[in-house]
Write a protein that holds these residues in place. Structure first.
Motif, mmCIF file in Angstrom:
data_model
loop_
_atom_site.group_PDB
_atom_site.id
_atom_site.type_symbol
_atom_site.label_atom_id
_atom_site.label_comp_id
_atom_site.label_asym_id
_atom_site.label_seq_id
_atom_site.Cartn_x
_atom_site.Cartn_y
_atom_site.Cartn_z
ATOM 1 N N VAL A 36 1.036 -0.979 0.162
ATOM 2 C CA VAL A 36 -0.159 -0.232 -0.198
ATOM 3 C C VAL A 36 1.006 1.261 0.018
ATOM 4 O O VAL A 36 1.722 1.306 0.964
ATOM 5 N N GLU A 37 0.560 2.300 -0.798
ATOM 6 C CA GLU A 37 1.546 3.316 -0.821
ATOM 7 C C GLU A 37 0.857 4.481 -0.553
ATOM 8 O O GLU A 37 -0.434 4.650 -0.871
ATOM 9 N N PHE A 45 3.884 0.597 2.497
ATOM 10 C CA PHE A 45 3.513 -0.289 3.603
ATOM 11 C C PHE A 45 3.316 -1.799 3.103
ATOM 12 O O PHE A 45 2.528 -2.072 2.235
ATOM 13 N N ASP A 46 3.763 -2.748 4.113
ATOM 14 C CA ASP A 46 3.596 -4.000 3.730
ATOM 15 C C ASP A 46 2.336 -4.420 4.233
ATOM 16 O O ASP A 46 1.825 -3.773 5.127
ATOM 17 N N VAL A 142 0.751 -4.337 7.878
ATOM 18 C CA VAL A 142 1.664 -5.134 8.914
ATOM 19 C C VAL A 142 3.067 -4.834 8.964
ATOM 20 O O VAL A 142 3.576 -4.144 7.880
ATOM 21 N N GLU A 143 3.685 -5.105 10.058
ATOM 22 C CA GLU A 143 5.026 -4.684 9.869
ATOM 23 C C GLU A 143 5.904 -6.244 10.109
ATOM 24 O O GLU A 143 5.704 -6.910 11.125
ATOM 25 N N TRP A 144 6.467 -6.764 8.863
ATOM 26 C CA TRP A 144 7.436 -7.673 8.952
ATOM 27 C C TRP A 144 8.383 -7.544 9.921
ATOM 28 O O TRP A 144 9.136 -6.394 9.810
ATOM 29 N N ASN A 145 9.028 -8.684 10.535
ATOM 30 C CA ASN A 145 10.173 -8.417 11.186
ATOM 31 C C ASN A 145 11.369 -8.201 10.117
ATOM 32 O O ASN A 145 12.066 -9.105 9.584
ATOM 33 N N ALA A 146 11.658 -6.746 10.141
ATOM 34 C CA ALA A 146 12.860 -6.498 9.028
ATOM 35 C C ALA A 146 14.138 -6.853 9.678
ATOM 36 O O ALA A 146 15.080 -7.174 8.788
#
Length: 153
Positions: A36-37, A45-46, A142-146
């Motif tokens: 998503v931009e 965004f993821d 979501v926030e993936w574990n970067a």
């Protein structure tokens, strides 16, 4: 698929055969998720929304060879663009090798274990929903574990 040279993953990307390029993928599935931009800022965004062709139980494309026919905007990662795709995860083998970084210890080419990507917390298996049932992607940010441990088993 074609012959793979011993430790081909240590070579520069430009020196890989087509078969070696394809084999470099760790199978995490994160490149098959919708993004998503933010219109005002351009921030990306993821989400946990998977392409309709991604098998959410295996993180594999159900029609990889013909995917562009069904998903015209599916990105075919190539040597020419790999360094210009800012949303690839830090763990992506293509991105890492383009930056001359080694593959993480959990990568199947190092570990010999295709499931290690899941244990390392990198795979989308069991963590995503298909776009066919998800609804608006902006509801699935979501926030993936970067910062997954590079040496996680």
């Amino acid at each position: 698929m074609g012959e793979l040279r011993d430790q081909f993953w240590t070579l520069p990307l430009k020196d890989l055969s087509r078969a070696e390029w394809e084999a470099l993928c760790d199978g995490c599935g994160r490149c098959c998720l919708h993004k998503v931009e933010e219109e005002d800022t351009g921030e990306i965004f993821d989400t946990n929304v998977a392409c309709k062709l991604l098998d959410t139980k295996t993180a594999r494309c159900t029609d990889y060879k013909n995917r562009k026919a069904y998903v015209p905007d599916c990105l075919r990662l190539t040597l020419k663009i790999v360094q210009n795709v800012p949303w690839l995860p830090e763990t992506c083998a293509y991105s890492r090798r383009a930056q001359d970084k080694p593959l993480p210890d959990w990568h199947y080419l190092i570990s010999g274990d295709r499931e290690a990507v899941q244990r390392a917390g990198v795979s989308v298996v069991g963590r995503v929903i298909s776009e066919t049932v998800a609804g608006p992607p902006e509801h699935h940010i979501v926030e993936w574990n970067a910062h997954v441990a590079e040496d996680a088993p």
